[in-house]
Enzyme design. Structure first.
Site, PDB file in Angstrom:
ATOM      1  N   ASP A  37       0.828  -1.196   0.000  1.00  0.00           N
ATOM      2  CA  ASP A  37       0.000   0.000   0.000  1.00  0.00           C
ATOM      3  C   ASP A  37       0.868   1.255   0.000  1.00  0.00           C
ATOM      4  O   ASP A  37       1.938   1.267   0.608  1.00  0.00           O
ATOM      5  CB  ASP A  37      -0.907  -0.010   1.243  1.00  0.00           C
ATOM      6  CG  ASP A  37      -2.089   0.924   1.101  1.00  0.00           C
ATOM      7  OD1 ASP A  37      -2.337   1.413  -0.027  1.00  0.00           O
ATOM      8  OD2 ASP A  37      -2.764   1.174   2.117  1.00  0.00           O
ATOM      9  N   HIS A  67       2.428   3.744  -9.244  1.00  0.00           N
ATOM     10  CA  HIS A  67       2.210   2.318  -9.518  1.00  0.00           C
ATOM     11  C   HIS A  67       3.413   1.716 -10.246  1.00  0.00           C
ATOM     12  O   HIS A  67       3.802   0.579 -10.001  1.00  0.00           O
ATOM     13  CB  HIS A  67       0.922   2.110 -10.326  1.00  0.00           C
ATOM     14  CG  HIS A  67      -0.311   2.413  -9.525  1.00  0.00           C
ATOM     15  ND1 HIS A  67      -0.507   1.912  -8.257  1.00  0.00           N
ATOM     16  CD2 HIS A  67      -1.404   3.178  -9.787  1.00  0.00           C
ATOM     17  CE1 HIS A  67      -1.660   2.353  -7.774  1.00  0.00           C
ATOM     18  NE2 HIS A  67      -2.224   3.130  -8.684  1.00  0.00           N
ATOM     19  N   ARG A  90     -12.093   1.888  -7.971  1.00  0.00           N
ATOM     20  CA  ARG A  90     -11.274   3.061  -8.295  1.00  0.00           C
ATOM     21  C   ARG A  90     -11.720   3.651  -9.632  1.00  0.00           C
ATOM     22  O   ARG A  90     -12.394   2.982 -10.413  1.00  0.00           O
ATOM     23  CB  ARG A  90      -9.803   2.660  -8.365  1.00  0.00           C
ATOM     24  CG  ARG A  90      -9.307   2.252  -7.011  1.00  0.00           C
ATOM     25  CD  ARG A  90      -7.825   2.063  -7.001  1.00  0.00           C
ATOM     26  NE  ARG A  90      -7.411   1.792  -5.630  1.00  0.00           N
ATOM     27  CZ  ARG A  90      -6.191   1.934  -5.162  1.00  0.00           C
ATOM     28  NH1 ARG A  90      -5.231   2.327  -5.960  1.00  0.00           N
ATOM     29  NH2 ARG A  90      -5.905   1.667  -3.901  1.00  0.00           N
ATOM     30  N   LEU A 141      11.521 -20.009  -4.936  1.00  0.00           N
ATOM     31  CA  LEU A 141      10.484 -19.257  -4.211  1.00  0.00           C
ATOM     32  C   LEU A 141       9.095 -19.541  -4.779  1.00  0.00           C
ATOM     33  O   LEU A 141       8.881 -19.485  -5.993  1.00  0.00           O
ATOM     34  CB  LEU A 141      10.779 -17.751  -4.345  1.00  0.00           C
ATOM     35  CG  LEU A 141       9.743 -16.795  -3.766  1.00  0.00           C
ATOM     36  CD1 LEU A 141       9.778 -16.788  -2.241  1.00  0.00           C
ATOM     37  CD2 LEU A 141       9.966 -15.370  -4.298  1.00  0.00           C
TER      38      LEU A 141
HETATM   39  C1  IPE Z   1      -1.361   0.212  -3.567  1.00  0.00           C
HETATM   40  O1  IPE Z   1      -1.159   1.585  -3.540  1.00  0.00           O
HETATM   41  C2  IPE Z   1      -1.452  -0.335  -4.964  1.00  0.00           C
HETATM   42  C3  IPE Z   1      -2.728  -0.989  -5.345  1.00  0.00           C
HETATM   43  C4  IPE Z   1      -3.775  -1.142  -4.581  1.00  0.00           C
HETATM   44  C5  IPE Z   1      -2.807  -1.502  -6.708  1.00  0.00           C
HETATM   45  P1  IPE Z   1      -2.387   2.586  -3.511  1.00  0.00           P
HETATM   46  O2  IPE Z   1      -2.786   2.876  -4.918  1.00  0.00           O
HETATM   47  O3  IPE Z   1      -3.476   2.052  -2.628  1.00  0.00           O
HETATM   48  O4  IPE Z   1      -1.726   3.887  -2.867  1.00  0.00           O
HETATM   49  P2  IPE Z   1      -2.384   4.930  -1.866  1.00  0.00           P
HETATM   50  O5  IPE Z   1      -2.998   4.165  -0.724  1.00  0.00           O
HETATM   51  O6  IPE Z   1      -3.383   5.702  -2.638  1.00  0.00           O
HETATM   52  O7  IPE Z   1      -1.216   5.759  -1.432  1.00  0.00           O
HETATM   53 MG    MG Z   2      -4.089   2.415  -0.674  1.00  0.00          MG
END
Ligand code: IPE
Ligand code: MG
Length: 231
Positions: free
Chosen positions: A2, A19, A53, A113
């Site tokens: 996260d 990302h 999202r 792994l």
């Molecule tokens: C995690 O980072 C990545 C995924 C869920 C794909 P976020 O996208 O949740 O990043 P924040 O929480 O907005 O900083």
């Molecule tokens: Mg997040």
């Protein structure tokens, strides 16, 4: 994993850059786990709730996912990584589903792994899914309700072939499980780091492993019992 979005924000970059950086970090951490001879690593890449999202971000994550599969699987295979995906994958494009099958088939016999990637995964979904599979067995007369135990569930839930997770790591500051491996985490040590995922490097991984090394795992017993006193 996260904190990609916040990491990008702090740098004045678009979330997409977060990302991308998160993906690069994932690659580094997978390698670092391999070097440390960790038996199994499960990554929460995309939750069943992440579809909520904005469409653009979901599309971007899917693109990245597809590109990552195409570019990384060969190298992972050379490194003897065994890949599997967990989650409801029918929601993904056919292209992506095919890449997932290809990665699994290619790396199937590898002895390094064991890497599980959770995509469109939810812990509750997993428990419900196992229940459906068990119910089918009951319906077929192959299983009696009185014979259903926790072990039965462990056989029908995702990751049945892996040992239970020793350590859970969540980056990005939130102290939540967020519908991850609900069944599996019963006795797992939980580690929360404020570091945002793209910045969670090898030294942070070692901090998490040191935390784990300092835990006493009692599984409901007393400390003395675990230490072999009054056992
Ligand atoms: C995690 O980072 C990545 C995924 C869920 C794909 P976020 O996208 O949740 O990043 P924040 O929480 O907005 O900083
Ligand atoms: Mg997040």
């Amino acid at each position: 994993m996260d904190g990609n979005g916040r990491w990008a924000n702090q740098k004045g970059k678009p979330r997409a850059a977060g990302h991308q950086a998160g993906f690069r970090n994932t690659r580094d951490i997978v390698e670092a786990c391999g070097r440390r001879q960790i038996e199994a690593l499960t990554l929460f890449a995309f939750s069943s709730e992440n579809w909520r999202r904005p469409e653009k971000e979901v599309g971007l994550l899917m693109d990245l996912f597809l590109r990552a599969l195409k570019s990384e699987v060969g190298k992972l295979n050379e490194n003897k990584v065994q890949i599997q995906f967990i989650g409801e994958r029918s929601a993904f494009s056919e292209k992506l589903q095919n890449e997932m099958v290809r990665a699994e088939e290619l790396t199937n016999k590898n002895q390094g792994l064991k890497l599980a990637i959770a995509v469109n995964y939810g812990g509750r979904w997993d428990i419900v899914n196992a229940t459906k599979l068990i119910a089918e067995q009951v319906k077929l007369g192959k299983l009696q309700p009185r014979d259903i135990t926790a072990d039965t569930f462990s056989n029908y839930i995702s990751l049945a072939s892996l040992p239970e997770p020793d350590l859970f790591i969540r980056t990005g500051g939130e102290k939540r499980i967020s519908n991850y491996l609900l069944w599996h985490l019963a006795y797992t040590e939980l580690y929360f780091s404020d570091v945002l995922w793209p910045g969670f490097d090898e030294s942070e991984l070692d901090k998490a492993l040191a935390f784990f090394g300092g835990r006493e795992r009692r599984y409901g017993r007393t400390g003395d019992q675990v230490a072999g006193k009054n056992a």
